[in-house]
Each structure stands twice: as structure tokens, then as C-alpha cells.
Design an enzyme around this catalytic site. Structure first.
Site, PDB file in Angstrom:
ATOM      1  N   CYS A 168     -29.161  27.237  17.150  1.00 26.21           N
ATOM      2  CA  CYS A 168     -28.097  27.067  18.138  1.00 26.21           C
ATOM      3  C   CYS A 168     -26.676  27.188  17.583  1.00 26.21           C
ATOM      4  O   CYS A 168     -25.852  27.889  18.188  1.00 26.21           O
ATOM      5  CB  CYS A 168     -28.262  25.769  18.919  1.00 26.21           C
ATOM      6  SG  CYS A 168     -29.484  24.627  18.332  1.00 26.21           S
TER       7      CYS A 168
ATOM      8  N   ARG B 170     -37.806  23.641   8.277  1.00 25.38           N
ATOM      9  CA  ARG B 170     -37.629  22.198   8.459  1.00 25.38           C
ATOM     10  C   ARG B 170     -38.528  21.479   7.474  1.00 25.38           C
ATOM     11  O   ARG B 170     -39.674  21.865   7.285  1.00 25.38           O
ATOM     12  CB  ARG B 170     -38.011  21.782   9.880  1.00 25.38           C
ATOM     13  CG  ARG B 170     -37.100  22.406  10.918  1.00 25.38           C
ATOM     14  CD  ARG B 170     -37.474  21.953  12.316  1.00 25.38           C
ATOM     15  NE  ARG B 170     -36.627  22.659  13.273  1.00 25.38           N
ATOM     16  CZ  ARG B 170     -36.763  22.574  14.600  1.00 25.38           C
ATOM     17  NH1 ARG B 170     -37.708  21.797  15.110  1.00 25.38           N
ATOM     18  NH2 ARG B 170     -35.967  23.243  15.402  1.00 25.38           N
TER      19      ARG B 170
ATOM     20  N   GLN C 109     -38.825  30.501  15.765  1.00 27.26           N
ATOM     21  CA  GLN C 109     -38.719  30.049  17.152  1.00 27.26           C
ATOM     22  C   GLN C 109     -38.452  31.233  18.056  1.00 27.26           C
ATOM     23  O   GLN C 109     -37.671  32.111  17.703  1.00 27.26           O
ATOM     24  CB  GLN C 109     -37.539  29.093  17.298  1.00 27.26           C
ATOM     25  CG  GLN C 109     -37.741  27.762  16.622  1.00 27.26           C
ATOM     26  CD  GLN C 109     -36.555  26.841  16.897  1.00 27.26           C
ATOM     27  OE1 GLN C 109     -35.424  27.216  16.629  1.00 27.26           O
ATOM     28  NE2 GLN C 109     -36.817  25.672  17.440  1.00 27.26           N
TER      29      GLN C 109
ATOM     30  N   ASP D 230     -36.477  31.648  20.432  1.00 30.42           N
ATOM     31  CA  ASP D 230     -35.354  30.859  20.913  1.00 30.42           C
ATOM     32  C   ASP D 230     -34.476  31.653  21.869  1.00 30.42           C
ATOM     33  O   ASP D 230     -34.427  32.875  21.799  1.00 30.42           O
ATOM     34  CB  ASP D 230     -34.509  30.477  19.679  1.00 30.42           C
ATOM     35  CG  ASP D 230     -33.796  29.159  19.861  1.00 30.42           C
ATOM     36  OD1 ASP D 230     -33.891  28.577  20.955  1.00 30.42           O
ATOM     37  OD2 ASP D 230     -33.151  28.712  18.891  1.00 30.42           O
TER      38      ASP D 230
ATOM     39  N   HIS E  29     -30.537  30.866  24.174  1.00 28.45           N
ATOM     40  CA  HIS E  29     -29.547  29.951  24.732  1.00 28.45           C
ATOM     41  C   HIS E  29     -28.933  30.592  25.952  1.00 28.45           C
ATOM     42  O   HIS E  29     -28.566  31.757  25.927  1.00 28.45           O
ATOM     43  CB  HIS E  29     -28.492  29.600  23.678  1.00 28.45           C
ATOM     44  CG  HIS E  29     -29.082  28.817  22.542  1.00 28.45           C
ATOM     45  ND1 HIS E  29     -29.522  29.422  21.397  1.00 28.45           N
ATOM     46  CD2 HIS E  29     -29.369  27.508  22.431  1.00 28.45           C
ATOM     47  CE1 HIS E  29     -30.039  28.501  20.603  1.00 28.45           C
ATOM     48  NE2 HIS E  29     -29.965  27.339  21.203  1.00 28.45           N
TER      49      HIS E  29
ATOM     50  N   LYS F 232     -34.818  17.695  30.092  1.00 27.10           N
ATOM     51  CA  LYS F 232     -35.599  18.885  29.774  1.00 27.10           C
ATOM     52  C   LYS F 232     -36.877  18.958  30.588  1.00 27.10           C
ATOM     53  O   LYS F 232     -37.350  17.953  31.128  1.00 27.10           O
ATOM     54  CB  LYS F 232     -35.960  18.884  28.293  1.00 27.10           C
ATOM     55  CG  LYS F 232     -36.866  17.733  27.889  1.00 27.10           C
ATOM     56  CD  LYS F 232     -37.393  17.887  26.472  1.00 27.10           C
ATOM     57  CE  LYS F 232     -38.223  16.671  26.069  1.00 27.10           C
ATOM     58  NZ  LYS F 232     -38.851  16.807  24.762  1.00 27.10           N
TER      59      LYS F 232
ATOM     60  N   HIS G  63     -31.011  25.295  25.928  1.00 27.42           N
ATOM     61  CA  HIS G  63     -31.870  25.859  24.880  1.00 27.42           C
ATOM     62  C   HIS G  63     -33.221  26.081  25.525  1.00 27.42           C
ATOM     63  O   HIS G  63     -33.646  25.264  26.335  1.00 27.42           O
ATOM     64  CB  HIS G  63     -32.161  24.870  23.743  1.00 27.42           C
ATOM     65  CG  HIS G  63     -30.990  24.184  23.150  1.00 27.42           C
ATOM     66  ND1 HIS G  63     -30.388  24.642  22.011  1.00 27.42           N
ATOM     67  CD2 HIS G  63     -30.339  23.055  23.495  1.00 27.42           C
ATOM     68  CE1 HIS G  63     -29.410  23.813  21.682  1.00 27.42           C
ATOM     69  NE2 HIS G  63     -29.355  22.847  22.566  1.00 27.42           N
TER      70      HIS G  63
END
Length: 631
Positions: A327, A356, A374, A376, A378, A458, A504
Site C-alpha cells: 500500500c 513477512r 499478494q 493486491d 487499491h 471489511k 485495499h
RNA sequence: GCCGACGUAGCUCAAUCGGCGGAGCAUCCGCCUUGUAAGCGGAGGGAUGUGGGUUCGAUUCCCACCGUCGGCUCCA
């Protein structure tokens, strides 16, 4: 909007399932029905629940026989059985488990009555004077805090015990009336594991025995068969056997290596993902893998996420961190220009690889790794675009999951916790948009009140796999924190600066984990479009290799992934090899086929379709690919 | 990270009480030229996860580390 149902033909799994897949789907359906029934009559009220709860007590009694000094914690029924936590003078072994199981079954045959009794706090404290965990439970129940299951209890404190034989346990029930309602042949102890008292790592480590119990022995057998099937489908075994992925302890735990066959599948998944995103109004971005501490200080990750980040590396006397999230990088792109409301919404997607730190004990094949990609994106938009964007992304998610063969989808909505960033009005608006989107899609959903992250509400989507297990894949998550921290703005119609909304979302979660779930869902026998090798040419004798290669080339020209097995093995062995690799189409070619320009088609379901012209086969395979069926 | 178990050839597993580490599959080399789930023969392949310790001698016993497995915990 619309256009998010990709290939309507891809409903379900097709008719030509491999027999074992069919069996498992039936079993999963059965388990689903069982679960539904349970829900209807409430598992907690069911006879099965009583059986399991009572079996836990009997097990505890058996443990007490073996270990007179045992301290007892809790022993509730769980999804497929029960467990009981003990504090014992020594670690349990496999042999202990057998002894305990045997003793337990003897007790079950003794027709022990389960007698309920309410007792006073004084009696309770006296009765369990030597049981520190029980005393703690008693104390908490009296304080109206948590009950035996660690759940909040709202009823007036009431202490009760159940006696069975000479074993007495603090318990609210319910239980069976007598142990003869439990068939010893439908009970089995499964394994021992460590478990913290009340799940708290700062409290003592107890020994937990897991067991399972059913009404009928046949159900136990079925459950054991299900466990066997779960083991057979374990992605850690299958990715090795199918030559897809490996891990290397010498090179670091929790880091996946994609072999050519796995990489081809991954490419197929990623290409599909990118194409759908382009169609769906997303733009693709790429961002770096590391960033200076400024970035992570600004985002706040160094304050609240540091324990999951790797130590910094020093470059030019500055600290750089490997990214655990994408992000902040997307936000940097956003901030390269003054943004107008006219260009919103922005939808930026990236297959972003993040790292991570995961504690060593939690690593698990592809399901829990230290480096992953990911899927991902946005979404940055204005307040009045929220409603449409949320619905749009939810539809997009559902279409994506369904495209991979996941039809059973459950939604979870998590709302504002007590401590939260951002204005309550924004939370309210965001939550409502999420709720309305779920309703619009006709999904059933559960609400986790206060279960949202501090920075926004979420929706999570969980799918159910072929074995009836559920997995969280999609998460659609508002963020009221980062736009503030990075001071993201856009110029509105009024010429003033405004704060955009940011969402996200990851649909598949991570490519690695999703891949692992796919492997287990399909047991390695993937739909044709995903198979790394869609067809294998099997020449009967060496003189047929030339024709096989010729056909292979034709198939490649038609866009199929095909290979020729030119090994010295006999045809039977070649077929066996192809079966084990779960290649969907085995194309046998001998004198007749070479003569007629055909291929003899065998499916991995073991169906033999006989010879057909190459063009017919190509059409058939392309249809299966288009429909994303298994064949 | 914590509790417990485990770690022997690429894979699946043997090796008595502490006494010279084996097999099947796979790989390689031959022979066979094959019609829908394993043709036959031969060869090569190991610092027994790593490092210490005990012992005349350690795959075996002890300790630490790494990794894996079953759980717990955590999960922006």
C-alpha cells in the site's frame, strides 16, 4: 457495470469427474448437509454434542486413572469431536494415548450415569480445592466473566457439576444420561498437542488430547476416511509429487521455489488475473521490494507492524526495509500528481511480492510462508463513489472465485471496533456500502461486530473446498488511516482539497496460499485450463515417436500444452506415469493412429474415448479449456 | 516463539542390546518394440540434518542449533 460473469458454462465440476473426486464431492456435500442440519437443530442441542461432551469427561476420567495427580483444565466438544486439556507430570506418548483410549472404552461400557447437580460456591471451592484451573474457572463464573468455554456469560452465576462414576467435573452440560448412549466403537483418540491455558502464551502450557466421537461406528469410519483423504490431498505432498514447488531448509524456511510446471500454472493464473483486471477497469502497477524507513514511519508500520517485518538493511547509512505490504508504494504513485475528482476512481492492481516474518512454528507448506505474492489492489475514490465501487469489487471477487471452481462462498462483515481511526460517519457510510453490496449479491453473511481493524471495516469471503473445509480468500478492506498519514488529497468540484476513500483488496489472498488451496481442492487433478501439461502423447513403439511429435506440434500450434513421452518404457508404464501426474488427456498413438491421422484419447478419469481425428480432439480440449472444466 | 514428536539415498522406508548402513521406486547403461496404471537385467548413488559431548566404538545415548510434523499463540 456487469460483465463479471466469466464463461457461464463453468458451473460446477463437469460430469466426467475422476471417480475419487466424485466420491469426495459427494462426501463433502454430505458433510455440508450434516453441517446444515446441525445448524438447524443447533449443534449445541444435539445428541452428537452430548456424546462428544460426555466422551471428553470419560476421557478425563481415564486420564485421572493413569495420572492421579492430573490437573484438569477444559474439555469441550468441537467441530468433529472433542478435546480435553490437562496439566500432567510428564509428556504423553502415543502409547499413553492407546492406554487411555482402552481404559476409556472400558468405562463407556460400564453404563455410567451422568448426574447433574447445582452446587454452592463454597462446595465448588472445596470440591476442586486441588484443581487450580477449575478454581480459576469457578472464580470467573462467579464474577460473571467467562464460562467454561471462555465465552462471555450473561446469566446469573450458577455453578454445576456432572458426576459420572467417581469422576466429577465442573460443567454446565449438557450430557448424555448414561455412557451406554455412547458407542465405544464410534470413539477414537486422535493426537496429543500442546495448548496454552486459555490460549495465552504467558500462561502454562498444557497437554491437549484430541478425540472424535460419533453416533455410529460407520460414521467414525467415514470420518477416518475423510481424514485419510485430507492427507492424500495434502498440498505439501502433491506439489512435490507433481513437480510443482519445493522448499529448501538450507536456503530458508517458508520460501517457495516454483518449478517449471508450477511456474506454468502460476503464469496461467496470473495471466487470467491480469486480463480480468484490465477488463474490469483496473490499471496495473509495479513497485519496489524495499523502501526507506521514512516510508514505514509515515505509514505507521514501524509502530504497529514491526514484529512482522524483517530487520532493516543499511544502504548509504540509511535503513531500508523489505516490504510486508504494497500500500505505501501505491500511495507514493498517487502523490506524484495533484489529483482531480474527475480522474477518480483509481483502481491500481499489482501482483506484489511481500515478505513477512512468521514465527517458525506457524509455517505450513504454501499456506503459511514468509515470502508471498499478494493479488493486491487499491481503489481510491470519492465519498459518493463508494457505493458503486464496493458493489463492483464484490462482484468482481465473486466472479474470480467462481472462475476457479469455488461455488460455495460465505461472507463476513467486520465492523468498527472500540478503538478506531477515522470519523464515525465515514465508518458508518463504509459499513453500509459493504452491507448493501452483500445484500445486492444475495450472499448470506455473518457480522462480526467490532471485529474490524482499527483503520476500517471489511468484508471477507470464505470459500468451501471439495472436502468441505472453509478458507478465507478475499478481503475487501476500507482504510481511513493511510490517507491521513500520507495526506492523500484530491481537488473536488468546489476547488477545495478533499480526503479520498481508500479500499485495499486481495481476491485470492496470496498466490502461494491460493495455489495450495487449489491443489487440495482438486487433489492435484486440475481443470484443464490450469494444467501445466494438458495432453501427453504416448507412442506405442519407438517407430511412432515421429508421428507423436508431429501431433504434439499441431496441438502446440492450437495453443495446447502438450508433450511426447519418448522414454524407453512400455505403453502401460507411460500411461501410469501420465496418470500419476494427473495429465487430463493421454493420447495413445500406434500404427493405426499414424495411418489414419488420429489419436486414441484416454482421460485421467480412466475413460477411454477411442480414436478420433486430431482436429476433433483439439476442439474437445479447447472446449474444456474455455469452459474451465475438469474433463 | 511455546509444548511434544520426528529428521537414514531424489522419494517411501529397513538396520536386534551401542559393534563394518540395506531394500523398493526413481536415475544411468544394456536387452525387449510394446495397444490403455509398473517388461527384464546390470550399475551408480549416503559427511545417517548441523555442531558438540559420552564411549574402545554412536544412525542408535546426552546437549545445542537448523528443519519438518501435530497443536497453541499471533495475524495491518
Amino acid at each position: 457495470m456487469g460483465g463479471t460473469t466469466w464463461h457461464p458454462a463453468s458451473q460446477g465440476c463437469g460430469v466426467l469427474l475422476c471417480s475419487y473426486i466424485r466420491r469426495m464431492v459427494i462426501m463433502a456435500e454430505k458433510m455440508e448437509v450434516e453441517m446444515e442440519e446441525k445448524k438447524v437443530e443447533d449443534y449445541h442441542e444435539s445428541q452428537l454434542y452430548r456424546i462428544r461432551h460426555s466422551a471428553a469427561h470419560i476421557m478425563a476420567a481415564a486420564v485421572l486413572d493413569e495420572f492421579p495427580d492430573a490437573k484438569f483444565a477444559i474439555g469441550p466438544p468441537i467441530e468433529h469431536g472433542f478435546y480435553y486439556d490437562f496439566d500432567l507430570p510428564r509428556p504423553l506418548t502415543e502409547d499413553d494415548l492407546q492406554v487411555i483410549e482402552k481404559r476409556m472404552k472400558q468405562m463407556l461400557r460400564q453404563n455410567r450415569q451422568f448426574e447433574y447437580e447445582e452446587i454452592s460456591p463454597e462446595q465448588a471451592k472445596e470440591l476442586f480445592a486441588n484443581q487450580p484451573y477449575k478454581l480459576e474457572l469457578i472464580r470467573d463464573i462467579l464474577q460473571g466473566g467467562t464460562d467454561e468455554y471462555g465465552e462471555k456469560s450473561e446469566e446469573a452465576p450458577k455453578l454445576s457439576i456432572y458426576k459420572s462414576g467417581d469422576f466429577v467435573d465442573l460443567c454446565r452440560g449438557p450430557h448424555v444420561d448414561s455412557s451406554n448412549q455412547i458407542n465405544p466403537k464410534a470413539v477414537k483418540l486422535l493426537n496429543v498437542a500442546g495448548a496454552y491455558w486459555r490460549g495465552d502464551a504467558d500462561r502454562p502450557m498444557l497437554q491437549r488430547i484430541y478425540g472424535t466421537a460419533w453416533e455410529k461406528p460407520a460414521e467414525l469410519q467415514e470420518y477416518i476416511a475423510w481424514i485419510e483423504e485430507v492427507k492424500k490431498r495434502d498440498h505439501r505432498r502433491l506439489v512435490r509429487e507433481l513437480d510443482l514447488i519445493s522448499f529448501h531448509e538450507e536456503a530458508g524456511a517458508g520460501l517457495a521455489y516454483w518449478h517449471p510446471r508450477g511456474a506454468l500454472m502460476r503464469k496461467t493464473i496470473e495471466d487470467f488475473w491480469r486480463d480480468r483486471h484490465m477488463e474490469g477497469g483496473y490499471d496495473l502497477v509495479y513497485t519496489p521490494h524495499i523502501g526507506k524507513s521514512w516510508l514505514w514511519e509515515t505509514s505507521g508500520h514501524l509502530d504497529f507492524y514491526k514484529e512482522s517485518m524483517y530487520s532493516p538493511m543499511e544502504v548509504d547509512k540509511m535503513d531500508y526495509y523489505v516490504k510486508p505490504m504494497n500500500c505505501p508504494f501505491h500511495i507514493m504513485i498517487y502523490k506524484t500528481q495533484l489529483r482531480s475528482y474527475r480522474e477518480l476512481p483509481l483502481r491500481w492492481a499489482e501482483l506484489g511480492t511481500v515478505y513477512r516474518f512468521e514465527k517458525s512454528g506457524v509455517l505450513h507448506g504454501l499456506m503459511r510462508v514468509r515470502g508471498f505474492t499478494q493479488d493486491d489492489a487499491h481503489i481510491i475514490c470519492t465519498p459518493n463513489q463508494i457505493e458503486e465501487e464496493v458493489l463492483r469489487v464484490l462482484r468482481f471477487s465473486l466472479a474470480m472465485l467462481r472462475a476457479f471452481g469455488f461455488e460455495s462462498i460465505q461472507a463476513y462483515l467486520s465492523t468498527r471496533p472500540d478503538k478506531a481511526a477515522g470519523e464515525p460517519a465515514r465508518w458508518e457510510q463504509a459499513q453500509e456500502s459493504l452491507r448493501r453490496a452483500i445484500d445486492a449479491e444475495g450472499l448470506t453473511y455473518e457480522v462480526d461486530e467490532g471485529g474490524g481493524a482499527f483503520y476500517g471495516p471489511k468484508i471477507d469471503l470464505h470459500i468451501k473446498d471439495a472436502l468441505g473445509r472453509s478458507w478465507q480468500l478475499t478481503t475487501i478492506q476500507f482504510d481511513f488511516n493511510l490517507p491521513e498519514r500520507f495526506d492523500m488529497t484530491y481537488v473536488g468540484e468546489d476547488g477545495a482539497e478533499h480526503r479520498p476513500y481508500m479500499v485495499h483488496r486481495a481476491l485470492l489472498g496470496s498466490i502461494e496460499r491460493f495455489f495450495g488451496i487449489l491443489v487440495e481442492h482438486y487433489g492435484g487433478a486440475f481443470p484443464v485450463w490450469l494444467c501445466p501439461e494438458q495432453a501427453r502423447l504416448i507412442p506405442i513403439a519407438d517407430r511412432h515417436i515421429a508421428y507423436a511429435r508431429e501431433v504434439e506440434d499441431q496441438l502446440r500450434q492450437a495453443g495446447l500444452r502438450a508433450k511426447t513421452d519418448a522414454s524407453a518404457s512400455r505403453m502401460g508404464a507411460k500411461i501410469r506415469d501420465a496418470q500419476l501426474m494427473k495429465v487430463p488427456y493421454m493420447l495413445v498413438v500406434g500404427d493405426r493412429e499414424a495411418e489414419e491421422g488420429t489419436v486414441a484419447v484416454r482421460l485421467r478419469s480412466e475413460a477411454n474415448l477411442g480414436a478420433m481425428p486430431v482436429a476433433d480432439f483439439v476442439a474437445r480440449a479447447q472446449q474444456a479449456i474455455h469452459d474451465r472444466t475438469l474433463e
